[in-house]
Enzyme design. Structure first.
Site, short mmCIF file in Angstrom:
data_model
loop_
_atom_site.label_atom_id
_atom_site.label_comp_id
_atom_site.label_asym_id
_atom_site.label_seq_id
_atom_site.Cartn_x
_atom_site.Cartn_y
_atom_site.Cartn_z
N GLN A 166 0.85 -1.20 0.00
CA GLN A 166 0.00 0.00 0.00
C GLN A 166 0.88 1.25 0.00
O GLN A 166 0.38 2.36 -0.09
CB GLN A 166 -0.91 0.01 1.24
CG GLN A 166 -1.86 -1.18 1.32
CD GLN A 166 -2.57 -1.22 2.64
OE1 GLN A 166 -3.58 -0.52 2.86
NE2 GLN A 166 -2.07 -2.02 3.55
N HIS A 174 -1.39 1.28 -4.14
CA HIS A 174 -1.81 2.69 -4.08
C HIS A 174 -0.90 3.57 -4.93
O HIS A 174 -0.84 4.79 -4.72
CB HIS A 174 -1.84 3.19 -2.62
CG HIS A 174 -2.94 2.56 -1.82
ND1 HIS A 174 -2.91 2.45 -0.46
CD2 HIS A 174 -4.09 1.96 -2.22
CE1 HIS A 174 -4.01 1.84 -0.04
NE2 HIS A 174 -4.74 1.52 -1.08
N CYS A 183 -1.68 7.87 -16.79
CA CYS A 183 -2.71 8.44 -17.68
C CYS A 183 -4.09 7.94 -17.24
O CYS A 183 -4.31 6.74 -17.10
CB CYS A 183 -2.44 7.99 -19.12
SG CYS A 183 -3.75 8.49 -20.25
N1 APR Z 1 6.46 -2.59 12.87
C1 APR Z 1 5.21 -3.14 12.86
N2 APR Z 1 4.07 -2.40 12.79
C2 APR Z 1 4.22 -1.06 12.72
C3 APR Z 1 5.48 -0.41 12.74
C4 APR Z 1 6.63 -1.25 12.81
N3 APR Z 1 7.87 -0.74 12.81
N4 APR Z 1 5.27 0.93 12.66
C5 APR Z 1 3.93 1.11 12.62
N5 APR Z 1 3.30 -0.08 12.66
C6 APR Z 1 1.87 -0.34 12.56
C7 APR Z 1 0.98 0.70 13.19
O1 APR Z 1 0.75 0.37 14.57
C8 APR Z 1 -0.31 0.56 12.37
O2 APR Z 1 -1.15 -0.47 12.89
O3 APR Z 1 1.54 -0.31 11.18
C9 APR Z 1 0.19 0.11 10.99
C10 APR Z 1 0.18 1.23 9.97
O4 APR Z 1 -1.17 1.55 9.72
P1 APR Z 1 -1.52 2.87 8.86
O5 APR Z 1 -0.73 4.00 9.38
O6 APR Z 1 -3.02 2.97 8.80
O7 APR Z 1 -0.96 2.54 7.41
P2 APR Z 1 -1.63 1.66 6.28
O8 APR Z 1 -2.40 0.51 6.87
O9 APR Z 1 -0.59 1.36 5.28
O10 APR Z 1 -2.68 2.70 5.63
C11 APR Z 1 -3.37 2.28 4.48
O11 APR Z 1 -4.23 4.52 4.20
O12 APR Z 1 -3.81 6.79 4.24
C12 APR Z 1 -3.98 5.69 3.41
O13 APR Z 1 -3.13 5.40 1.27
C13 APR Z 1 -2.74 5.45 2.61
O14 APR Z 1 -1.75 3.35 1.97
C14 APR Z 1 -2.27 4.08 3.06
C15 APR Z 1 -3.56 3.45 3.57
ZN ZN Z 2 -2.87 7.64 -22.21
#
Ligand code: APR
Ligand code: ZN
Length: 266
Positions: A108, A126, A134
């Site tokens: 993601q 993402h 495009c």
């Molecule tokens: N090791 C393990 N887990 C971790 C670490 C680490 N070093 N650092 C953070 N985390 C955990 C956090 O506790 C959280 O549960 O990773 C998770 C990250 O969650 P989000 O911040 O919500 O990220 P993500 O799930 O990738 O978000 C999905 O949301 O904003 C949109 O497009 C954006 O791709 C993103 C999507």
């Molecule tokens: Zn095109």
């Protein structure tokens, strides 16, 4: 907390087609904040998340104004990403791929760190900050191929697709924007084939990415879901995860990769 690393290693070594789904949590140890963790970008600035939901509709309404605003504001996330290098989480997944155990990483993240660490089969669910896409034919181009400031100064925004003359946008998928069709088709094919899914560093609250572990679990026979995360997530609580390894991906994933290497060599 005793983490069943041996059982997870065993399952990966025995797997026919293991894949990984990663989120921002695998890049925090590279200095890139996540979104919803304790010091996440949205956690610290809910207003920024609210605004992020409006970006795509601005692009659809007025691509030129979207691009003028895009070029006049520096993205917090992009400033962190430009300085970031892969961390042990990325290298461990690349190593599992080079050992022939991990077949694909669906990420993601838009930071390109899996490829930088050596992973070859990566699906950027993402999109990527390093590409333009495009909206008409789906062609992607390196962002560095375009002098966007010059295009702005010459009144030539939005950038135009070389293949079909369509409008280009950043490849990053914005909230409310559909996931590009090619990405969905490839990702569903990987989920269809997988018998093990490593879910690393994601809060699993954003769809349709969050649906992927659920789809894998609903298969017959179900894929084995191994979750590695600092905190429990909906798939932990719903019992979708067969294993929940609580802790840092930068610490746990290298232990898993080392265990698989030892087993394959024994
Ligand atoms: N090791 C393990 N887990 C971790 C670490 C680490 N070093 N650092 C953070 N985390 C955990 C956090 O506790 C959280 O549960 O990773 C998770 C990250 O969650 P989000 O911040 O919500 O990220 P993500 O799930 O990738 O978000 C999905 O949301 O904003 C949109 O497009 C954006 O791709 C993103 C999507
Ligand atoms: Zn095109």
């Amino acid at each position: 907390m005793n983490i069943p690393i041996d059982e997870v290693v065993e399952a990966l070594v025995k797997s026919k087609y293991a894949i990984a789904l990663t989120g921002a949590g695998v890049s925090t140890e590279s200095g890139i904040p996540d979104f919803r963790g304790p010091s996440g970008i949205w956690t610290r600035n809910p207003e920024a998340e609210r605004r992020a939901y409006e970006v795509y509709s601005l692009f659809l309404r007025d691509p030129r104004r979207f691009w003028e605003e895009y070029l006049s504001t520096s993205s917090i996330l992009e400033s962190y990403i430009e300085k970031a290098q892969p961390n042990p989480s990325h290298f461990a997944l690349a190593e599992l791929e080079s050992m022939g155990v991990l077949k694909c990483v669906i990420t993601q993240n838009i930071d390109g760190l899996h490829e930088k660490a050596g992973s070859k089969n990566v699906i950027e669910f993402h999109g990527s900050i390093y590409k333009l896409r495009c909206v008409d034919c789906g062609a992607r181009y390196p962002k560095s191929d375009f002098n966007l400031i010059a295009l702005r100064d010459e009144g030539k925004l939005p950038p135009i697709c070389i293949m079909c003359g369509g409008t280009l946008k950043p490849d990053v998928v914005y909230f409310t924007e559909p996931i590009p069709r090619d990405v969905i088709v490839r990702s569903l094919e990987e989920v269809r084939k997988c018998d093990v899914m490593l879910v690393c560093g994601s809060s699993l609250v954003v769809y349709p990415a969050a649906e992927l572990p659920r789809l894998a679990k609903r298969k017959v026979p179900p894929a084995l879901i191994i979750e590695v995360n600092l905190e429990p997530t909906p798939i932990t609580i719903e019992g979708i995860s067969d294993y929940f390894l609580q802790g840092r991906t930068g610490e746990i994933l290298p232990k898993i990769a080392d265990g698989v290497k030892k087993k394959l060599m024994s």
